[in-house]
Design an enzyme around this catalytic site. Structure first.
Site, PDB file in Angstrom:
ATOM      1  N   LYS A  69       6.467   7.668   2.586  1.00  0.00           N
ATOM      2  CA  LYS A  69       6.933   8.010   1.228  1.00  0.00           C
ATOM      3  C   LYS A  69       5.767   8.085   0.249  1.00  0.00           C
ATOM      4  O   LYS A  69       5.659   9.024  -0.530  1.00  0.00           O
ATOM      5  CB  LYS A  69       7.934   6.956   0.704  1.00  0.00           C
ATOM      6  CG  LYS A  69       9.154   6.767   1.569  1.00  0.00           C
ATOM      7  CD  LYS A  69      10.094   5.704   1.018  1.00  0.00           C
ATOM      8  CE  LYS A  69       9.493   4.317   0.953  1.00  0.00           C
ATOM      9  NZ  LYS A  69       9.149   3.714   2.257  1.00  0.00           N
TER      10      LYS A  69
ATOM     11  N   ARG B 173      16.403   0.793  -4.461  1.00  0.00           N
ATOM     12  CA  ARG B 173      16.511   0.220  -3.121  1.00  0.00           C
ATOM     13  C   ARG B 173      17.811  -0.531  -2.918  1.00  0.00           C
ATOM     14  O   ARG B 173      18.035  -1.069  -1.838  1.00  0.00           O
ATOM     15  CB  ARG B 173      15.361  -0.768  -2.917  1.00  0.00           C
ATOM     16  CG  ARG B 173      14.246  -0.244  -2.040  1.00  0.00           C
ATOM     17  CD  ARG B 173      13.090  -1.197  -2.272  1.00  0.00           C
ATOM     18  NE  ARG B 173      12.297  -1.398  -1.118  1.00  0.00           N
ATOM     19  CZ  ARG B 173      11.064  -0.911  -0.993  1.00  0.00           C
ATOM     20  NH1 ARG B 173      10.540  -0.149  -1.923  1.00  0.00           N
ATOM     21  NH2 ARG B 173      10.362  -1.193   0.069  1.00  0.00           N
TER      22      ARG B 173
ATOM     23  N   ARG C 240      -2.270   0.992   8.914  1.00  0.00           N
ATOM     24  CA  ARG C 240      -2.520   1.308   7.500  1.00  0.00           C
ATOM     25  C   ARG C 240      -3.615   0.408   6.923  1.00  0.00           C
ATOM     26  O   ARG C 240      -3.672  -0.784   7.172  1.00  0.00           O
ATOM     27  CB  ARG C 240      -1.238   1.118   6.689  1.00  0.00           C
ATOM     28  CG  ARG C 240      -1.475   1.201   5.176  1.00  0.00           C
ATOM     29  CD  ARG C 240      -0.211   1.366   4.401  1.00  0.00           C
ATOM     30  NE  ARG C 240       0.824   0.420   4.754  1.00  0.00           N
ATOM     31  CZ  ARG C 240       2.099   0.578   4.427  1.00  0.00           C
ATOM     32  NH1 ARG C 240       2.482   1.640   3.743  1.00  0.00           N
ATOM     33  NH2 ARG C 240       2.994  -0.326   4.780  1.00  0.00           N
TER      34      ARG C 240
ATOM     35  N   ARG D 288      -2.381  -4.790   4.292  1.00  0.00           N
ATOM     36  CA  ARG D 288      -1.329  -5.443   3.524  1.00  0.00           C
ATOM     37  C   ARG D 288      -0.759  -6.629   4.294  1.00  0.00           C
ATOM     38  O   ARG D 288      -0.492  -6.519   5.498  1.00  0.00           O
ATOM     39  CB  ARG D 288      -0.221  -4.442   3.194  1.00  0.00           C
ATOM     40  CG  ARG D 288      -0.518  -3.621   1.961  1.00  0.00           C
ATOM     41  CD  ARG D 288       0.427  -2.482   1.730  1.00  0.00           C
ATOM     42  NE  ARG D 288       1.842  -2.791   1.840  1.00  0.00           N
ATOM     43  CZ  ARG D 288       2.817  -1.919   1.586  1.00  0.00           C
ATOM     44  NH1 ARG D 288       2.498  -0.672   1.194  1.00  0.00           N
ATOM     45  NH2 ARG D 288       4.079  -2.250   1.728  1.00  0.00           N
TER      46      ARG D 288
ATOM     47  N   ARG E  44      11.304  -6.293   7.096  1.00  0.00           N
ATOM     48  CA  ARG E  44      11.437  -5.219   6.095  1.00  0.00           C
ATOM     49  C   ARG E  44      12.345  -4.102   6.616  1.00  0.00           C
ATOM     50  O   ARG E  44      13.129  -3.517   5.861  1.00  0.00           O
ATOM     51  CB  ARG E  44      10.054  -4.665   5.731  1.00  0.00           C
ATOM     52  CG  ARG E  44       9.239  -5.635   4.874  1.00  0.00           C
ATOM     53  CD  ARG E  44       7.760  -5.298   4.908  1.00  0.00           C
ATOM     54  NE  ARG E  44       7.451  -4.016   4.354  1.00  0.00           N
ATOM     55  CZ  ARG E  44       6.388  -3.275   4.701  1.00  0.00           C
ATOM     56  NH1 ARG E  44       5.536  -3.729   5.611  1.00  0.00           N
ATOM     57  NH2 ARG E  44       6.172  -2.117   4.137  1.00  0.00           N
TER      58      ARG E  44
HETATM   59  P1  AP5 Z   1       2.838   5.312   3.588  1.00  0.00           P
HETATM   60  O1  AP5 Z   1       2.801   6.619   2.908  1.00  0.00           O
HETATM   61  O2  AP5 Z   1       2.062   4.180   3.023  1.00  0.00           O
HETATM   62  O3  AP5 Z   1       4.361   4.879   3.874  1.00  0.00           O
HETATM   63  P2  AP5 Z   1       5.479   4.308   2.901  1.00  0.00           P
HETATM   64  O4  AP5 Z   1       6.779   4.903   3.300  1.00  0.00           O
HETATM   65  O5  AP5 Z   1       5.066   4.470   1.471  1.00  0.00           O
HETATM   66  O6  AP5 Z   1       5.464   2.805   3.366  1.00  0.00           O
HETATM   67  P3  AP5 Z   1       5.514   1.428   2.588  1.00  0.00           P
HETATM   68  O7  AP5 Z   1       5.350   0.375   3.652  1.00  0.00           O
HETATM   69  O8  AP5 Z   1       4.566   1.382   1.427  1.00  0.00           O
HETATM   70  O9  AP5 Z   1       6.972   1.399   2.079  1.00  0.00           O
HETATM   71  P4  AP5 Z   1       7.756   0.184   1.684  1.00  0.00           P
HETATM   72  O10 AP5 Z   1       8.941   0.826   1.111  1.00  0.00           O
HETATM   73  O11 AP5 Z   1       8.039  -0.840   2.706  1.00  0.00           O
HETATM   74  O12 AP5 Z   1       6.754  -0.636   0.736  1.00  0.00           O
HETATM   75  P5  AP5 Z   1       6.626  -0.723  -0.837  1.00  0.00           P
HETATM   76  O13 AP5 Z   1       5.191  -0.733  -1.150  1.00  0.00           O
HETATM   77  O14 AP5 Z   1       7.513   0.270  -1.496  1.00  0.00           O
HETATM   78  O15 AP5 Z   1       2.388   5.572   5.124  1.00  0.00           O
HETATM   79  C1  AP5 Z   1       2.261   4.489   6.034  1.00  0.00           C
HETATM   80  C2  AP5 Z   1       1.003   4.711   6.895  1.00  0.00           C
HETATM   81  O16 AP5 Z   1       1.232   5.852   7.728  1.00  0.00           O
HETATM   82  C3  AP5 Z   1      -0.278   5.015   6.101  1.00  0.00           C
HETATM   83  O17 AP5 Z   1      -1.363   4.442   6.759  1.00  0.00           O
HETATM   84  C4  AP5 Z   1      -0.365   6.563   6.134  1.00  0.00           C
HETATM   85  O18 AP5 Z   1      -1.725   7.009   6.067  1.00  0.00           O
HETATM   86  C5  AP5 Z   1       0.274   6.883   7.470  1.00  0.00           C
HETATM   87  N1  AP5 Z   1       1.025   8.133   7.480  1.00  0.00           N
HETATM   88  C6  AP5 Z   1       1.769   8.664   6.481  1.00  0.00           C
HETATM   89  N2  AP5 Z   1       2.357   9.804   6.879  1.00  0.00           N
HETATM   90  C7  AP5 Z   1       1.986   9.988   8.179  1.00  0.00           C
HETATM   91  C8  AP5 Z   1       2.271  11.001   9.150  1.00  0.00           C
HETATM   92  N3  AP5 Z   1       3.077  12.040   8.890  1.00  0.00           N
HETATM   93  N4  AP5 Z   1       1.712  10.870  10.386  1.00  0.00           N
HETATM   94  C9  AP5 Z   1       0.909   9.816  10.672  1.00  0.00           C
HETATM   95  N5  AP5 Z   1       0.587   8.843   9.784  1.00  0.00           N
HETATM   96  C10 AP5 Z   1       1.141   8.924   8.548  1.00  0.00           C
HETATM   97  O19 AP5 Z   1       7.282  -2.159  -1.127  1.00  0.00           O
HETATM   98  C11 AP5 Z   1       6.623  -3.355  -0.767  1.00  0.00           C
HETATM   99  C12 AP5 Z   1       7.441  -4.545  -1.263  1.00  0.00           C
HETATM  100  O20 AP5 Z   1       7.568  -4.486  -2.716  1.00  0.00           O
HETATM  101  C13 AP5 Z   1       8.889  -4.630  -0.770  1.00  0.00           C
HETATM  102  O21 AP5 Z   1       8.979  -5.227   0.519  1.00  0.00           O
HETATM  103  C14 AP5 Z   1       9.540  -5.493  -1.872  1.00  0.00           C
HETATM  104  O22 AP5 Z   1       9.190  -6.855  -1.721  1.00  0.00           O
HETATM  105  C15 AP5 Z   1       8.868  -4.947  -3.127  1.00  0.00           C
HETATM  106  N6  AP5 Z   1       9.591  -3.813  -3.700  1.00  0.00           N
HETATM  107  C16 AP5 Z   1       9.132  -2.522  -3.814  1.00  0.00           C
HETATM  108  N7  AP5 Z   1      10.057  -1.736  -4.380  1.00  0.00           N
HETATM  109  C17 AP5 Z   1      11.128  -2.550  -4.642  1.00  0.00           C
HETATM  110  C18 AP5 Z   1      12.421  -2.319  -5.213  1.00  0.00           C
HETATM  111  N8  AP5 Z   1      12.801  -1.090  -5.631  1.00  0.00           N
HETATM  112  N9  AP5 Z   1      13.269  -3.365  -5.315  1.00  0.00           N
HETATM  113  C19 AP5 Z   1      12.908  -4.596  -4.922  1.00  0.00           C
HETATM  114  N10 AP5 Z   1      11.706  -4.895  -4.337  1.00  0.00           N
HETATM  115  C20 AP5 Z   1      10.828  -3.865  -4.221  1.00  0.00           C
END
Ligand code: AP5
Ligand code: ZN
Length: 215
Positions: free
Chosen positions: A13, A88, A127, A159, A170
């Protein structure tokens, strides 16, 4: 364009949000990035969020919605935005609709990224994130430059929530609390499902094709 990106952890994402934000000239709003910035600067919000990020649980709705509503009140979001990782929960989705409606705005589209568990686990395990500019790399798919950030040369870190047990938790949190949002947005006529397997470029092309009717 006012857009939401849904999908499990590691689906890509954030990577796609960066590309879409550049292509559509709208800001990316990542709640994960905002929380991590608060944690690294030690703000009260960061202190509250840290235990949730480390455990892979969701930060309480009222805290998260307040942070996003403040960001959506900023002038650069008026012509559009890309929400990455928000909403979410159904409560967050409802409060987002209310916040936007208050200003006469509404979402244009919601993209839901689909990738299997083995692939998202592999993406998260490899990552690496830049401490200075938050750019995201992957040891295999988007290799850093001589071990450092390819954008700014900053130091990279892994991370804490990309550790295997937290990844599994997660994914479970996503399945129970966030996946039901797809039905909500399907009912609203906003949902487009994207096959997020394959290269970053392939996924980006599918996302843009799905957005064509809304552009
Ligand atoms: P990346 O683009 O980083 O993936 P992502 O979907 O953004 O993954 P996240 O782990 O960041 O999502 P998440 O929703 O768990 O975490 P968030 O930070 O929102 O890609 C992943 C890897 O793959 C990278 O290395 C990239 O280079 C690679 N890649 C990408 N595309 C690729 C492809 N096509 N092929 C190969 N490789 C590829 O949330 C973290 C924490 O914050 C949560 O657990 C929670 O505690 C809190 N939080 C965040 N938002 C909320 C909310 N709305 N409500 C409550 N708590 C929240
Ligand atoms: Zn950097």
């Amino acid at each position: 364009m006012k857009l939401v990106l849904l999908g499990p952890p590691g689906a890509g994402k954030g990577t796609q949000a960066d590309l879409l934000a550049t292509g559509l000239s709208v800001p990316k709003i990542s709640t994960g990035d905002l929380f991590r910035a608060h944690v690294s600067t030690g703000t009260p919000l960061g202190l509250l969020a840290k235990s949730h990020l480390d455990a892979g649980t969701l930060v309480p709705d009222e805290v998260t919605v307040g942070m996003v509503a403040a960001r959506l009140a900023e002038p650069d979001t008026q012509s559009g935005f890309i929400l990455d990782g928000f909403p979410r929960t159904l409560t967050q989705a409802r409060l987002l609709d209310e916040t936007l409606a208050h200003d006469g705005r509404r979402l244009d589209a919601v993209l839901e990224f689909h990738v299997d568990t083995a692939e998202v686990t592999q993406r998260m395990s490899g990552r690496r994130t830049c401490r200075a500019c938050a750019a995201v790399w992957h040891l295999v798919h988007r290799p850093p430059t001589r071990g450092r950030c390819g954008t700014c040369g900053g130091e990279l870190y892994q991370r804490a929530d990309d550790e295997p047990a937290t990844i599994a938790h997660r994914l479970q949190v996503y399945a129970t609390q966030t996946a039901p949002l797809a039905d909500h947005y399907r009912t609203c006529g906003l949902l487009a499902q994207i096959d997020a397997a394959g290269t970053v470029e392939q996924v980006s092309q599918r996302a843009l094709a799905a957005l064509m009717p809304a552009l």
